[in-house]
Design a protein around this motif. Structure first.
Motif, PDB file in Angstrom:
ATOM      1  N   ALA A   1       0.859  -1.179   0.000  1.00 20.97           N
ATOM      2  CA  ALA A   1       0.000   0.000   0.000  1.00 20.97           C
ATOM      3  C   ALA A   1       0.893   1.226   0.000  1.00 20.97           C
ATOM      4  O   ALA A   1       2.065   1.142   0.398  1.00 20.97           O
ATOM      5  CB  ALA A   1      -0.911   0.002   1.217  1.00 20.97           C
ATOM      6  N   GLN A   2       0.313   2.358  -0.438  1.00 22.64           N
ATOM      7  CA  GLN A   2       1.117   3.572  -0.526  1.00 22.64           C
ATOM      8  C   GLN A   2       0.836   4.526   0.624  1.00 22.64           C
ATOM      9  O   GLN A   2       1.602   5.450   0.869  1.00 22.64           O
ATOM     10  CB  GLN A   2       0.860   4.297  -1.873  1.00 22.64           C
ATOM     11  CG  GLN A   2       1.188   3.449  -3.090  1.00 22.64           C
ATOM     12  CD  GLN A   2       2.548   2.740  -2.975  1.00 22.64           C
ATOM     13  OE1 GLN A   2       3.565   3.362  -2.664  1.00 22.64           O
ATOM     14  NE2 GLN A   2       2.564   1.422  -3.219  1.00 22.64           N
ATOM     15  N   SER A   3      -0.261   4.276   1.343  1.00 21.36           N
ATOM     16  CA  SER A   3      -0.575   5.166   2.466  1.00 21.36           C
ATOM     17  C   SER A   3      -1.134   4.330   3.623  1.00 21.36           C
ATOM     18  O   SER A   3      -1.651   3.230   3.404  1.00 21.36           O
ATOM     19  CB  SER A   3      -1.641   6.180   2.044  1.00 21.36           C
ATOM     20  OG  SER A   3      -2.882   5.498   1.873  1.00 21.36           O
TER      21      SER A   3
ATOM     22  N   GLU B   1      -3.794   4.759   5.207  1.00 23.39           N
ATOM     23  CA  GLU B   1      -5.232   4.538   5.021  1.00 23.39           C
ATOM     24  C   GLU B   1      -5.474   3.339   4.109  1.00 23.39           C
ATOM     25  O   GLU B   1      -6.320   2.489   4.375  1.00 23.39           O
ATOM     26  CB  GLU B   1      -5.929   5.770   4.435  1.00 23.39           C
ATOM     27  CG  GLU B   1      -5.901   6.996   5.336  1.00 23.39           C
ATOM     28  CD  GLU B   1      -4.510   7.644   5.436  1.00 23.39           C
ATOM     29  OE1 GLU B   1      -3.716   7.540   4.462  1.00 23.39           O
ATOM     30  OE2 GLU B   1      -4.202   8.242   6.502  1.00 23.39           O
ATOM     31  N   GLU B   2      -4.677   3.296   3.056  1.00 26.29           N
ATOM     32  CA  GLU B   2      -4.837   2.185   2.111  1.00 26.29           C
ATOM     33  C   GLU B   2      -4.462   0.856   2.779  1.00 26.29           C
ATOM     34  O   GLU B   2      -5.116  -0.166   2.584  1.00 26.29           O
ATOM     35  CB  GLU B   2      -3.951   2.439   0.878  1.00 26.29           C
ATOM     36  CG  GLU B   2      -4.280   1.499  -0.283  1.00 26.29           C
ATOM     37  CD  GLU B   2      -3.228   1.547  -1.388  1.00 26.29           C
ATOM     38  OE1 GLU B   2      -2.368   2.459  -1.367  1.00 26.29           O
ATOM     39  OE2 GLU B   2      -3.250   0.637  -2.247  1.00 26.29           O
ATOM     40  N   ALA B   3      -3.400   0.924   3.577  1.00 23.98           N
ATOM     41  CA  ALA B   3      -2.972  -0.290   4.286  1.00 23.98           C
ATOM     42  C   ALA B   3      -4.081  -0.786   5.187  1.00 23.98           C
ATOM     43  O   ALA B   3      -4.388  -1.984   5.236  1.00 23.98           O
ATOM     44  CB  ALA B   3      -1.710   0.006   5.096  1.00 23.98           C
ATOM     45  N   GLU B   4      -4.686   0.127   5.906  1.00 28.34           N
ATOM     46  CA  GLU B   4      -5.790  -0.240   6.796  1.00 28.34           C
ATOM     47  C   GLU B   4      -6.931  -0.871   6.020  1.00 28.34           C
ATOM     48  O   GLU B   4      -7.536  -1.856   6.449  1.00 28.34           O
ATOM     49  CB  GLU B   4      -6.318   1.013   7.512  1.00 28.34           C
ATOM     50  CG  GLU B   4      -5.983   1.029   8.989  1.00 28.34           C
ATOM     51  CD  GLU B   4      -6.527   2.255   9.695  1.00 28.34           C
ATOM     52  OE1 GLU B   4      -7.622   2.154  10.273  1.00 28.34           O
ATOM     53  OE2 GLU B   4      -5.854   3.322   9.653  1.00 28.34           O
ATOM     54  N   ARG B   5      -7.226  -0.237   4.865  1.00 23.73           N
ATOM     55  CA  ARG B   5      -8.326  -0.745   4.038  1.00 23.73           C
ATOM     56  C   ARG B   5      -8.051  -2.181   3.591  1.00 23.73           C
ATOM     57  O   ARG B   5      -8.902  -3.054   3.681  1.00 23.73           O
ATOM     58  CB  ARG B   5      -8.499   0.174   2.831  1.00 23.73           C
ATOM     59  CG  ARG B   5      -9.958   0.462   2.542  1.00 23.73           C
ATOM     60  CD  ARG B   5     -10.226   1.549   1.518  1.00 23.73           C
ATOM     61  NE  ARG B   5      -9.193   1.855   0.558  1.00 23.73           N
ATOM     62  CZ  ARG B   5      -8.500   3.022   0.529  1.00 23.73           C
ATOM     63  NH1 ARG B   5      -8.737   3.967   1.430  1.00 23.73           N
ATOM     64  NH2 ARG B   5      -7.583   3.239  -0.390  1.00 23.73           N
ATOM     65  N   LEU B   6      -6.815  -2.406   3.144  1.00 19.66           N
ATOM     66  CA  LEU B   6      -6.442  -3.749   2.690  1.00 19.66           C
ATOM     67  C   LEU B   6      -6.605  -4.777   3.806  1.00 19.66           C
ATOM     68  O   LEU B   6      -7.160  -5.857   3.614  1.00 19.66           O
ATOM     69  CB  LEU B   6      -4.980  -3.760   2.233  1.00 19.66           C
ATOM     70  CG  LEU B   6      -4.663  -3.172   0.860  1.00 19.66           C
ATOM     71  CD1 LEU B   6      -3.153  -3.213   0.638  1.00 19.66           C
ATOM     72  CD2 LEU B   6      -5.383  -3.948  -0.233  1.00 19.66           C
TER      73      LEU B   6
END
Lengths: 509, 470
Positions: free
Chosen positions: B125-127, B129-134
């Motif tokens: 992930a690049q951020s 937030e994206e990591a959390e979403r994944l």
């Protein structure tokens, strides 16, 4: 006291500091004498004990937070400060006591394993922890290959059976539960007396029964090879006399034993048959005493004794291989002065205040044969009565009268105050385990009763002990005689004397 | 069977001390047992223990076998490698974490933070937030380190391309793995995932790890038994205090490091990193313990505890005789000393695989070696001795390789026996750091914690259920 006279309840905790209930109760007994205290209880904070305190009227909210490893001290006093003072005093007493205990035992160990390794060749475990834990400790000891002597009561019948079966399988004796007395290879276990070693082996389902017989054997000039307590329930049908049978066989093999004495309450029906079979198989002479049972009704094996005294006499005669008397002399007409005899008026009663259960039972059954009516442990006695003050109904939260004489002293005062009571019958059990103050506190209670209520009562006692006991019999006897107590040579003799006094037409029993 | 009453009665007295006193007075040999209600007065546990006792002989011999394997252990630091390359069967797109299994939803702050950091580090992930979403969408898989012969302190997050130490237990040939310790402050294991953290992780992988791997390659392996046993004599307990062990390790590594082909400046920064991190040895100590304990697994009927681990939500234990199964209960708060400005209300529940050290008989169990540690709980040096003394009561043996000067060179208490823990109602003592409950703040204190008793009760229940029915 607060002006309005209401009492203050308080509870105090000492976290994580286990003490045995006997110790806790003995110390509490002293606390109740302090100013302002109406009631004081010290228990471990188990759910059971908390429920007991709640039943005794302590608010459950006070008792919250106490766990099984915490000492819970509940006290009712006139003022808050008094309660606090008692608690402080209690803690001080407890610490002193703990220090004393630390000095007492030779070595202390933290686990059975480490205890066994500290004492190589350990072969007997004495277990006196609270009943619900006793079986667990006994299993461990059996698995380590130790004989066990379980003093604790309140062990489930199921556990008793399992333990005894395991013991039998391993060739280990399970003495008890609820076993007060044994004498093993000359070593007095729990409540026992210092008796001569000799050739008479005893198997007994009762502690004070063994004590009385072994002491009398000693006094008659013979001695004891082994005295094996089996516990009060061994002869119930569920248990089937496992330990009794093992003990009988053991004594039959034992080269030191020449005569066997078998003491018991009446066995269960099936067990009685089993026991009789084993008694018949013994190669050595046997004397049998069943408490509360007419020996003439039971045609069986061995010599049947009517009293513990007779059992001792029979056994000694057999061991000496000569015939002898069956009892001590009973010349009561000569023993009691005229004025004593005249002091008992018709319609006056006998009260037996006992510390030993079997001794109380023996007195009761003897009395039953001669008195029209006699009650055993009645709540409110209306005539002649025998009390086993060691029974649960009297000891709730208080130490057993053999450990602490206070309970019986109070009862003695109460009976003394009753003008209907003429004769008070007592047992004084001496020996290891028993209170060192048994006689002195009785003497003190009699003095107190005399000065408080006046009136003469006739006090009869037998002393169950020898001169080699920690409380030498001769000294104790003098103490009691000085207080005006008639001392008889056995419990049966004391009971007979009391009956002689209470009978309208006196004849030597 | 012929029953005999011994000629000479020798007594173990359990209960009223007066009976022992009377016997002593009468000249009889007697030992008085200091008795307390077994199983803390818990009748149910006591009856389960009694039922289990039917299997006592099998259990005792299984435990001796398990203990023997621990004591024979010879953990040796042999190599480093990237997690996915050296850990057998490392699964795709998976992050390992400390403690028993748990899902993203169940994860506490610091573990989530560490997961975010690891996802960023892997470039999945690049951020944040994206990591959390994944993670929330189930696109990242999670598995306990323990299931892959690995251990990680605190959040314990291991990502596929992170370098790990490789420890070989030379007595049995099994291996164990642990990530590299990043130091104190803002670090991944406490849930920090900022720039600083990722930069350090990248440096560890790109610069530090190759040098260290190279240096180790020129050595015959470094005996961890050797370092731990010396460190215990020098004030470490090799869990919460690793000063001496880190220095000893550095001493072993230094000559090999300077022999590598790297530039002096790179070597220097590698040496400085180790020197500047007093806990550098911790992860090695943990992996060594893991390597020692794994051969004691899967011995039928053994009640020896082979793992104690926390995931920040739950505490879990594993038993030798009960395979891979975890027995879990909510992790308890840590009792300890907080850094200025923090208090118990800031603390995350107990976290990390580092309790593997206690499972192996060091850490809290070797507190007697490390009086300095006891200050975390405001104790005296005598308390430190007592912590260790207590642990002898719940363990099966002593490790002769790890001795404690203050206890007259007695071996460390080793091999926790489930039965003893419950029968004596003494819980293992664990030294631990305290993480802030919010991701990224880091360590806020250190102290002492116990596993929840319920983990042991559940394991006992299972053990009893496993018994053949008559």
């Amino acid at each position: 006291m607060k002006g309005d006279g209401t009492l203050i309840q308080q509870a105090f905790l000492r976290k994580n500091s286990y003490q045995d209930s006997v110790k806790l109760m003995q110390l509490t007994e002293k606390m109740t004498q302090l100013p302002g205290v109406t009631r004081a209880f010290a228990v471990m904070g188990t759910e059971n004990n908390k429920a007991t305190l709640t039943r005794a009227g302590f608010k459950p909210a006070l008792l919250e937070g106490a766990g099984p490893n915490d000492i819970l001290f509940a006290v009712e006093t006139g003022t808050k400060e008094e309660g606090l003072r008692v608690w402080e005093e209690y803690q001080r007493a407890l610490e002193q006591e703990t220090k004393k205990d630390e000095g007492k035992a030779q070595v202390s160990a933290a686990s059975l394993k480490s205890a066994s390794s500290l004492l190589s060749g350990a072969n007997l475990s004495i277990i006196s922890v609270p009943g619900q834990y006793a079986a667990y400790e006994a299993y461990k000891a059996l698995r380590e290959g130790l004989h066990v002597h379980i003093f604790s009561d309140n062990v489930s019948l199921e556990d008793e059976i399992k333990l005894k079966k395991l013991g039998r399988q391993k060739g280990l004796l399970v003495m008890g539960p609820d076993c007060g007395t044994s004498i093993l290879s000359g070593v007095p276990i729990c409540f026992a007396n210092s008796v001569r070693r000799g050739s008479i082996g005893i198997v007994g389902a009762s502690g004070t029964g063994i004590q009385e017989v072994s002491v009398l054997i000693d006094r008659l000039g013979a001695g004891v090879s082994q005295a094996i307590g089996v516990g009060g329930r061994d002869l119930q049908d569920g248990v089937g006399g496992i330990t009794s049978i093992m003990a009988l066989k053991l004594l039959d093999w034992d080269p030191q034993t020449e005569v066997i004495v078998f003491l018991s309450k009446l066995p269960g029906k099936e067990t009685l048959g089993e026991i009789r079979k084993h008694l018949a198989q013994l190669s050595k002479p046997v004397v049998v005493f069943f408490l509360g049972y007419n020996p003439n009704e039971q045609k069986g094996v061995g010599q049947r004794a009517k009293t513990l005294e007779e059992a001792a006499h029979l056994a000694v005669s057999l061991s000496k291989k000569e015939s002898g008397p069956l009892a001590f002399q009973r010349d009561f007409a000569a023993l009691f002065p005229r004025e004593t005899l005249d002091a008992v008026r018709p319609g006056q009663y006998l009260r037996g205040l006992y510390s030993g259960g079997t001794l109380a039972g023996e007195a009761y059954y003897l009395a039953k044969k001669h008195l029209q009516k006699i009650e055993y442990n009645p709540l409110a006695p209306s005539g002649h009565a025998i009390f086993d003050l060691g029974d649960d109904q009297f000891t709730q939260g208080r130490p057993h009268p053999m450990l602490d004489p206070q309970l019986r002293s109070e009862r003695l005062l109460q009976e003394w105050a009753d003008p209907q009571v003429a004769v008070i019958l007592l047992d004084v059990v001496l020996g290891f385990g028993s209170s060192p103050e048994a006689s002195s506190s009785l003497a003190a209670a009699i003095e107190q009763a005399r000065s408080k209520y006046g009136g003469e009562k006739i006090v009869l006692a037998s002393l169950c002990g020898t001169d080699r006991d920690p409380q030498p019999r001769q000294k104790e006897q003098e103490l009691l005689q000085k207080a005006g107590v008639f001392v008889l040579p056995s419990n049966a003799a004391a009971a007979d004397a009391a009956l002689y006094l209470c009978q309208t037409e006196r004849s030597n029993l | 069977m012929k029953v005999r009453i011994p000629k000479e009665i020798r007594v173990v007295n359990i209960g009223l001390p007066d009976f022992a006193a009377d016997l002593k007075e009468a000249g009889v040999d007697v030992v008085h047992l200091e008795w307390r209600p077994p199983a803390g007065g818990d009748a149910r546990v006591l009856s389960l223990l009694e039922r289990l006792a039917v299997k006592k002989e099998e259990i005792d011999s299984a435990n001796q076998k398990a203990l023997g394997r621990i004591l024979e252990g010879d953990p040796t630091l042999i190599d480093l490698g990237l997690a996915a390359e050296v850990i057998p069967n490392y699964p795709e797109r998976t992050l390992l974490h400390a403690g028993p299994p748990l899902s993203w939803e169940e994860m506490s702050g610091p573990v989530r933070g560490a997961v975010i950091g690891a996802v960023l580090f892997e470039g999945w992930a690049q951020s944040p937030e994206e990591a959390e979403r994944l993670a929330a969408a189930g696109e990242i898989k999670f598995a306990p380190c323990h299931h892959f012969q690995a251990v990680g302190p605190m959040a314990g997050v291991v990502a596929p391309s992170m370098p790990v130490f490789v420890i070989e237990n030379r007595a049995f040939g099994n291996k164990a793995y642990a990530s590299l310790n990043e130091g104190l402050g803002k670090v991944l294991r406490f849930g920090a995932y900022g720039e600083e953290v990722l930069t350090r992780l990248t440096w560890l992988k790109d610069d530090f790890y190759p040098i260290l791997k190279d240096a180790l390659g020129s050595l015959e392996g470094i005996s961890i038994n050797n370092i731990t046993s010396q460190a215990l004599q020098m004030g470490d307990e090799c869990h919460n205090r690793n000063k001496a062990a880190t220095a000893l390790l550095l001493r072993e590594l230094a000559p090999a490091l300077v022999e590598t082909d790297y530039k002096p400046a790179a070597i220097r920064s590698a040496l400085e990193f180790i020197q500047g991190n007093e806990h550098f040895y911790l992860n090695i100590s943990m992996a060594a313990c893991k390597a020692m304990l794994d051969p004691a697994r899967d011995i039928p009927w053994s009640t020896l505890v082979v793992a104690m681990a926390r995931n920040g939500t739950e505490f879990g234990i594993q038993l030798s005789g009960l395979g891979q199964r975890w027995f879990t209960a909510p992790a308890l708060p840590v009792e300890g000393l907080y850094f200025p400005g923090y208090g118990p209300e800031d603390a995350n529940p107990d976290l990390g695989d580092s309790a593997i050290t206690e499972t192996c008989g060091i850490g809290g169990f070797a507190m007697a070696s490390s009086p300095a540690i006891v200050q975390f709980v405001g104790g005296s040096s005598n308390d430190a001795l007592n912590y260790t003394r207590e642990m002898y009561k719940i363990t099966l043996g002593e490790n002769g390789n790890y001795t404690i000067p203050n206890l007259n060179f007695r071996g460390t208490p080793t091999g926790i026996d489930l039965r003893k823990v419950l029968a004596k109602d003494i819980l293992p003592v664990i030294n631990t750091g305290i993480a802030h409950k919010e991701a990224g703040i880091g360590q806020i204190g250190a102290g002492v914690v116990n596993p929840p008793r319920d983990c042991f009760v559940q394991a006992l229940e299972k053990m009893v259920r496993e018994m053949p029915k008559k």
